[in-house]
Design an enzyme around this catalytic site. Structure first.
Site, PDB file in Angstrom:
ATOM      1  N   CYS A 105      -2.912   0.281   9.744  1.00  0.00           N
ATOM      2  CA  CYS A 105      -3.905  -0.726   9.310  1.00  0.00           C
ATOM      3  C   CYS A 105      -4.857  -1.116  10.424  1.00  0.00           C
ATOM      4  O   CYS A 105      -5.971  -1.567  10.163  1.00  0.00           O
ATOM      5  CB  CYS A 105      -3.208  -1.998   8.866  1.00  0.00           C
ATOM      6  SG  CYS A 105      -1.630  -1.745   8.106  1.00  0.00           S
ATOM      7  N   HIS A 119       0.834  -1.206   0.000  1.00  0.00           N
ATOM      8  CA  HIS A 119       0.000   0.000   0.000  1.00  0.00           C
ATOM      9  C   HIS A 119       0.873   1.261   0.000  1.00  0.00           C
ATOM     10  O   HIS A 119       2.003   1.227   0.486  1.00  0.00           O
ATOM     11  CB  HIS A 119      -0.862   0.059   1.270  1.00  0.00           C
ATOM     12  CG  HIS A 119      -2.018  -0.898   1.285  1.00  0.00           C
ATOM     13  ND1 HIS A 119      -2.252  -1.756   2.333  1.00  0.00           N
ATOM     14  CD2 HIS A 119      -3.017  -1.118   0.398  1.00  0.00           C
ATOM     15  CE1 HIS A 119      -3.350  -2.473   2.084  1.00  0.00           C
ATOM     16  NE2 HIS A 119      -3.831  -2.095   0.921  1.00  0.00           N
TER      17      HIS A 119
HETATM   18  C1  CIR Z   1      -3.500  -7.701   3.224  1.00  0.00           C
HETATM   19  O1  CIR Z   1      -2.661  -8.179   2.451  1.00  0.00           O
HETATM   20  O2  CIR Z   1      -4.517  -7.142   2.831  1.00  0.00           O
HETATM   21  C2  CIR Z   1      -3.259  -7.810   4.710  1.00  0.00           C
HETATM   22  N1  CIR Z   1      -2.536  -9.009   4.981  1.00  0.00           N
HETATM   23  C3  CIR Z   1      -2.495  -6.619   5.212  1.00  0.00           C
HETATM   24  C4  CIR Z   1      -3.252  -5.339   5.118  1.00  0.00           C
HETATM   25  C5  CIR Z   1      -2.507  -4.183   5.695  1.00  0.00           C
HETATM   26  N2  CIR Z   1      -3.294  -3.014   5.665  1.00  0.00           N
HETATM   27  C6  CIR Z   1      -2.823  -1.790   5.534  1.00  0.00           C
HETATM   28  O3  CIR Z   1      -1.631  -1.607   5.306  1.00  0.00           O
HETATM   29  N3  CIR Z   1      -3.671  -0.779   5.546  1.00  0.00           N
END
Ligand code: CIR
Length: 265
Positions: free
Chosen positions: A256, A169
């Site tokens: 997150c 991201h």
């Molecule tokens: C994913 O790959 O979607 C999750 N394992 C990690 C999401 C992390 N979210 C974020 O950076 N906002």
């Protein structure tokens, strides 16, 4: 400049479920330990609460292994929330699970609805003057266009930027430290997307700590990055180091784990 971009009355979090072991990851560096992740999560919530904010703690969702990463399900602004359409198919349903909670807090929510529109909160950095959205493997042009249309009536301007190749991201590589300062990895800053802001770079070899959150008077940062920590402390930020070893196995960081906002009403 005001400090509206980092003063928050609310945060919404969700406890990790036992299914977290099946969470998405770019590279397998080991199975996350649920007990340790829960302990880190509790430290995170305690730090948010310490600043005086109301912290909503939602129950785990077994059907969605990545649902602890609530940030990707919505963009929360003072006038309302926009429910995202995550680009990871296994995460699409998480957004609908979040909607009623934000509706209760805001009164109304807006939705990204286009079949071909994809966008995740991790690609969105809201600053005082604009909303930066990084195109990535999870966020496409249609998603960004739809978001721009939804937030324009609330007076927000979007600027499309690029998430570095191979980075999950946009905010994996940056975070807002105050109204005009951004912590960034050197590789993201080199793209020039932060021209006009003050930029503090992560120390060499510590790119994995770029994702922090400024939440009221605290900056929450992942533990284990001493050179960047010292750099931020020298700039006068009040730091709280939070264990992130288990979330990091799933490419998750500080931002997150919460949705942060101050509803205008
Ligand atoms: C994913 O790959 O979607 C999750 N394992 C990690 C999401 C992390 N979210 C974020 O950076 N906002």
């Amino acid at each position: 400049m005001s400090d509206r971009s980092f003063r928050f009355t609310h945060a919404v979090t969700r406890r990790p479920s036992a299914s977290i072991t099946a969470g998405l990851r770019a590279v397998d560096t080991g199975t996350p330990d649920l007990a340790l992740m829960l302990a880190h999560h509790a430290d995170y919530i305690a730090a948010l609460k310490e600043t005086g904010a109301r912290v909503v703690e939602l129950d785990p969702l077994d059907a969605y292994p990545d649902s602890v990463f609530v940030e990707d399900t919505a963009l929360c602004l003072p006038d309302g929330a926009v429910i995202m359409r995550p680009g990871a198919p296994s995460r699409l349903g998480e957004a609908a699970e979040m909607a009623p909670h934000l509706k209760a807090l805001y009164g109304e929510v807006r939705w990204i609805t286009g079949e071909g529109s994809f966008i995740e909160g991790g690609d969105i950095l809201t600053t005082e003057r604009e909303i930066l959205v990084g195109r990535s493997a999870r966020t496409n042009a249609a998603g960004i266009d739809e978001l721009a249309r939804l937030v324009a009536p609330w007076g927000h301007r979007l600027r499309e930027v690029v998430t570095p190749p191979g980075v999950l991201h946009f905010k994996t590589d940056c975070s807002l430290l105050d109204a005009e300062t951004i912590l960034s990895t050197p590789r993201l800053a080199a793209s020039g997307c932060f021209r006009g802001y003050r930029v503090i770079l992560t120390a060499e070899g510590e790119e994995a700590c770029a994702n922090t959150i400024r939440f009221n008077d605290l900056v929450l940062m992942p533990a284990g990055f001493p050179a960047t920590r010292d750099r931020l402390a020298a700039e006068g930020y009040a730091l709280r180091e939070i264990g992130n070893s288990e979330c990091a196995k799933l490419d998750g960081g500080m931002s997150c784990l919460s949705l942060r906002f101050t509803p205008r009403r």
